[in-house]
Design an enzyme around this catalytic site. Structure first.
Site, mmCIF file in Angstrom:
data_model
loop_
_atom_site.group_PDB
_atom_site.id
_atom_site.type_symbol
_atom_site.label_atom_id
_atom_site.label_comp_id
_atom_site.label_asym_id
_atom_site.label_seq_id
_atom_site.Cartn_x
_atom_site.Cartn_y
_atom_site.Cartn_z
ATOM 1 N N GLN A 31 3.416 -16.803 -9.359
ATOM 2 C CA GLN A 31 4.098 -16.564 -8.083
ATOM 3 C C GLN A 31 3.801 -17.673 -7.080
ATOM 4 O O GLN A 31 2.933 -18.513 -7.302
ATOM 5 C CB GLN A 31 3.642 -15.218 -7.496
ATOM 6 C CG GLN A 31 2.123 -15.090 -7.369
ATOM 7 C CD GLN A 31 1.612 -13.683 -7.601
ATOM 8 O OE1 GLN A 31 2.370 -12.729 -7.580
ATOM 9 N NE2 GLN A 31 0.320 -13.531 -7.834
ATOM 10 N N HIS A 62 -6.009 -0.277 2.477
ATOM 11 C CA HIS A 62 -7.193 -0.370 1.611
ATOM 12 C C HIS A 62 -8.088 0.867 1.719
ATOM 13 O O HIS A 62 -8.672 1.299 0.720
ATOM 14 C CB HIS A 62 -7.969 -1.664 1.920
ATOM 15 C CG HIS A 62 -7.215 -2.884 1.499
ATOM 16 N ND1 HIS A 62 -6.958 -3.949 2.333
ATOM 17 C CD2 HIS A 62 -6.611 -3.182 0.312
ATOM 18 C CE1 HIS A 62 -6.246 -4.856 1.676
ATOM 19 N NE2 HIS A 62 -6.025 -4.420 0.462
ATOM 20 N N ASP A 86 -6.706 -9.761 -3.190
ATOM 21 C CA ASP A 86 -7.185 -10.074 -1.824
ATOM 22 C C ASP A 86 -8.587 -9.519 -1.585
ATOM 23 O O ASP A 86 -9.281 -9.944 -0.670
ATOM 24 C CB ASP A 86 -6.204 -9.540 -0.775
ATOM 25 C CG ASP A 86 -5.864 -8.077 -1.014
ATOM 26 O OD1 ASP A 86 -6.735 -7.220 -0.818
ATOM 27 O OD2 ASP A 86 -4.722 -7.788 -1.425
ATOM 28 N N GLU A 106 -7.341 -8.943 -11.976
ATOM 29 C CA GLU A 106 -6.225 -9.586 -11.251
ATOM 30 C C GLU A 106 -5.629 -10.642 -12.168
ATOM 31 O O GLU A 106 -6.346 -11.428 -12.778
ATOM 32 C CB GLU A 106 -6.788 -10.200 -9.954
ATOM 33 C CG GLU A 106 -5.934 -11.247 -9.274
ATOM 34 C CD GLU A 106 -4.580 -10.752 -8.775
ATOM 35 O OE1 GLU A 106 -4.533 -9.827 -7.949
ATOM 36 O OE2 GLU A 106 -3.554 -11.325 -9.222
ATOM 37 N N ASP A 137 -4.390 -9.568 -17.423
ATOM 38 C CA ASP A 137 -3.304 -8.635 -17.156
ATOM 39 C C ASP A 137 -3.878 -7.210 -17.192
ATOM 40 O O ASP A 137 -4.477 -6.808 -18.200
ATOM 41 C CB ASP A 137 -2.224 -8.813 -18.234
ATOM 42 C CG ASP A 137 -0.984 -7.995 -17.941
ATOM 43 O OD1 ASP A 137 -1.079 -6.969 -17.231
ATOM 44 O OD2 ASP A 137 0.092 -8.381 -18.420
ATOM 45 N N ASP A 155 -3.521 -1.431 -7.406
ATOM 46 C CA ASP A 155 -3.259 -2.104 -6.122
ATOM 47 C C ASP A 155 -2.344 -3.290 -6.424
ATOM 48 O O ASP A 155 -2.755 -4.446 -6.413
ATOM 49 C CB ASP A 155 -4.615 -2.565 -5.555
ATOM 50 C CG ASP A 155 -4.497 -3.206 -4.193
ATOM 51 O OD1 ASP A 155 -3.373 -3.343 -3.686
ATOM 52 O OD2 ASP A 155 -5.550 -3.585 -3.643
ATOM 53 N N SER A 156 -1.106 -2.962 -6.734
ATOM 54 C CA SER A 156 -0.213 -3.966 -7.318
ATOM 55 C C SER A 156 0.831 -4.451 -6.331
ATOM 56 O O SER A 156 1.063 -3.837 -5.290
ATOM 57 C CB SER A 156 0.509 -3.346 -8.511
ATOM 58 O OG SER A 156 1.433 -2.390 -8.040
ATOM 59 N N ASP A 158 5.015 -5.276 -5.801
ATOM 60 C CA ASP A 158 6.175 -4.411 -6.051
ATOM 61 C C ASP A 158 6.560 -4.453 -7.541
ATOM 62 O O ASP A 158 6.176 -5.387 -8.245
ATOM 63 C CB ASP A 158 7.370 -4.884 -5.198
ATOM 64 C CG ASP A 158 7.055 -4.807 -3.704
ATOM 65 O OD1 ASP A 158 6.223 -3.964 -3.329
ATOM 66 O OD2 ASP A 158 7.632 -5.590 -2.927
ATOM 67 N N PRO A 162 5.236 -9.568 -13.140
ATOM 68 C CA PRO A 162 4.099 -9.057 -13.923
ATOM 69 C C PRO A 162 3.683 -7.639 -13.539
ATOM 70 O O PRO A 162 2.981 -6.966 -14.291
ATOM 71 C CB PRO A 162 2.976 -10.056 -13.604
ATOM 72 C CG PRO A 162 3.380 -10.768 -12.367
ATOM 73 C CD PRO A 162 4.886 -10.739 -12.326
HETATM 74 N N1 SAM Z 1 -1.452 -4.434 -0.923
HETATM 75 C C1 SAM Z 1 -0.455 -5.059 -1.657
HETATM 76 C C2 SAM Z 1 0.927 -4.539 -1.534
HETATM 77 O O1 SAM Z 1 1.178 -3.362 -1.855
HETATM 78 O O2 SAM Z 1 1.787 -5.291 -1.072
HETATM 79 C C3 SAM Z 1 -0.876 -5.429 -3.027
HETATM 80 C C4 SAM Z 1 -1.757 -6.613 -2.879
HETATM 81 S S1 SAM Z 1 -2.492 -7.362 -4.227
HETATM 82 C C5 SAM Z 1 -2.461 -8.987 -3.599
HETATM 83 C C6 SAM Z 1 -1.356 -7.298 -5.559
HETATM 84 C C7 SAM Z 1 -1.822 -8.149 -6.732
HETATM 85 O O3 SAM Z 1 -1.373 -7.607 -7.972
HETATM 86 C C8 SAM Z 1 -1.318 -9.595 -6.721
HETATM 87 O O4 SAM Z 1 -2.356 -10.467 -6.392
HETATM 88 C C9 SAM Z 1 -0.770 -9.817 -8.131
HETATM 89 O O5 SAM Z 1 -1.107 -11.088 -8.657
HETATM 90 C C10 SAM Z 1 -1.439 -8.675 -8.888
HETATM 91 N N2 SAM Z 1 -0.762 -8.273 -10.126
HETATM 92 C C11 SAM Z 1 0.563 -8.114 -10.354
HETATM 93 N N3 SAM Z 1 0.786 -7.723 -11.622
HETATM 94 C C12 SAM Z 1 -0.436 -7.621 -12.222
HETATM 95 C C13 SAM Z 1 -0.862 -7.255 -13.542
HETATM 96 N N4 SAM Z 1 0.011 -6.916 -14.489
HETATM 97 N N5 SAM Z 1 -2.195 -7.261 -13.790
HETATM 98 C C14 SAM Z 1 -3.109 -7.595 -12.837
HETATM 99 N N6 SAM Z 1 -2.745 -7.966 -11.580
HETATM 100 C C15 SAM Z 1 -1.436 -7.967 -11.273
#
Ligand code: SAM
Length: 275
Positions: A31, A62, A86, A106, A137, A155-156, A158, A162
């Site tokens: 991304q 959080h 984060d 992450e 992953d 905590d993903s 949208d 991924p």
């Molecule tokens: N609070 C946030 C929101 O709802 O907008 C979520 C924040 S956190 C930064 C989301 C994280 O999920 C991202 O850093 C992204 O890289 C990670 N992510 C996405 N798909 C993932 C997966 N399959 N496995 C692990 N991490 C993943």
């Protein structure tokens, strides 16, 4: 300075923030990562032009994605966070003395590094001795860990790219298996105004896998529509049965024993989604 960031929350809705400074830009294999300083919300993390968190309102999200579940369990020791690069969820989980280890999985190392550099008040728990950071992953990680975690926090981003698989029934089945006998999971599940079909489908899937599914709400001003849902699947303990008097005093700004209880009070238009 008249410099603005616009998030296209959907095809018909935007949120705009005046930017005072761009602090970070990077394109990773997963991304585009940006950290900008905004006049209204302070420093803000953007992934693919979507607001993830800001220093002004991150505490709501959080605290709610962590403490509601953790205070439902009598003695949570091992916690897994999927996504959450984060570090805000790690910081909150570490407030629980019973937790021996919190594992963050992450997919994108770049998010963790950008947060450590530009969002230290959010990422501060990532170097704690009780925190373990794995770059992988989350979908694969839960498949490979059976009966391991007392709580799993999703905590993903949208449900695109991924993160798409983090909203599917197959993933919830693997989450069930990765939890200990009395474990529970909590996931962020988007807006009750704009993602109604998604939320109904998730609740149905979680109900078909866990003995109990619960939906709760919080207000996050920088997310589409403000009002946000979290879904819990739980094997034994019901978050709605928690005695507010038994919840320990915590250093929080949104979550409280009263909020624990009232976050499960759903307005009729949200209740429709869980029927
Ligand atoms: N609070 C946030 C929101 O709802 O907008 C979520 C924040 S956190 C930064 C989301 C994280 O999920 C991202 O850093 C992204 O890289 C990670 N992510 C996405 N798909 C993932 C997966 N399959 N496995 C692990 N991490 C993943």
């Amino acid at each position: 300075m008249n410099l603005w960031f616009t998030e296209y929350q959907n095809q018909n809705l935007t949120i705009g923030c005046r930017i005072s400074k761009t602090l970070h830009y990077e394109k990773t294999p997963f991304q585009e990562i940006m950290v900008v300083d905004t006049v209204q919300f302070g420093r803000m993390l953007l992934l693919d032009d979507v607001i993830q968190t800001t220093v002004a309102d991150e505490f709501v999200y959080h605290e709610m994605i962590t403490h509601v579940g953790l205070n439902t369990l009598p003695d949570p020791r091992r916690v897994l966070i999927i996504g959450g690069g984060d570090g805000g969820s790690v910081r909150e989980v570490l407030k629980h003395r019973s937790v021996e280890k919190v594992t963050l999985v992450e997919i994108d190392r770049g998010v963790i590094e950008a947060a450590k550099k530009h969002l230290p008040e959010i990422s501060c728990g990532l170097d704690d001795p009780r925190a373990e950071v794995i770059i992988d992953d989350g979908i694969k990680h839960v498949k490979e860990h059976k009966n391991t975690y007392d709580m799993i926090i999703v905590d993903s981003t949208d449900p695109v790219g991924p993160a798409e698989g983090l909203f599917g029934a197959g993933f919830y089945r693997d989450v069930y298996d990765a939890l200990t006998e009395t474990g529970l999971f909590v996931a962020q599940t988007e807006s009750p105004f704009f993602n109604r079909d998604l939320i109904s489908r998730i609740i149905g899937d979680v109900r078909s896998i866990f003995p109990m599914a619960r939906l709760f709400l919080a207000n996050v001003p920088t997310y589409p529509g403000g009002l946000w849902t979290f879904t819990m699947g739980t094997k034994r303990y019901d978050p709605m049965e928690v005695d507010p008097g038994g919840i320990p005093v915590m250093d929080t700004r949104y979550y409280s024993p009263e909020i624990h209880r009232t976050s499960f009070v759903l307005p009729p238009f949200v209740k429709e989604l869980v029927k």
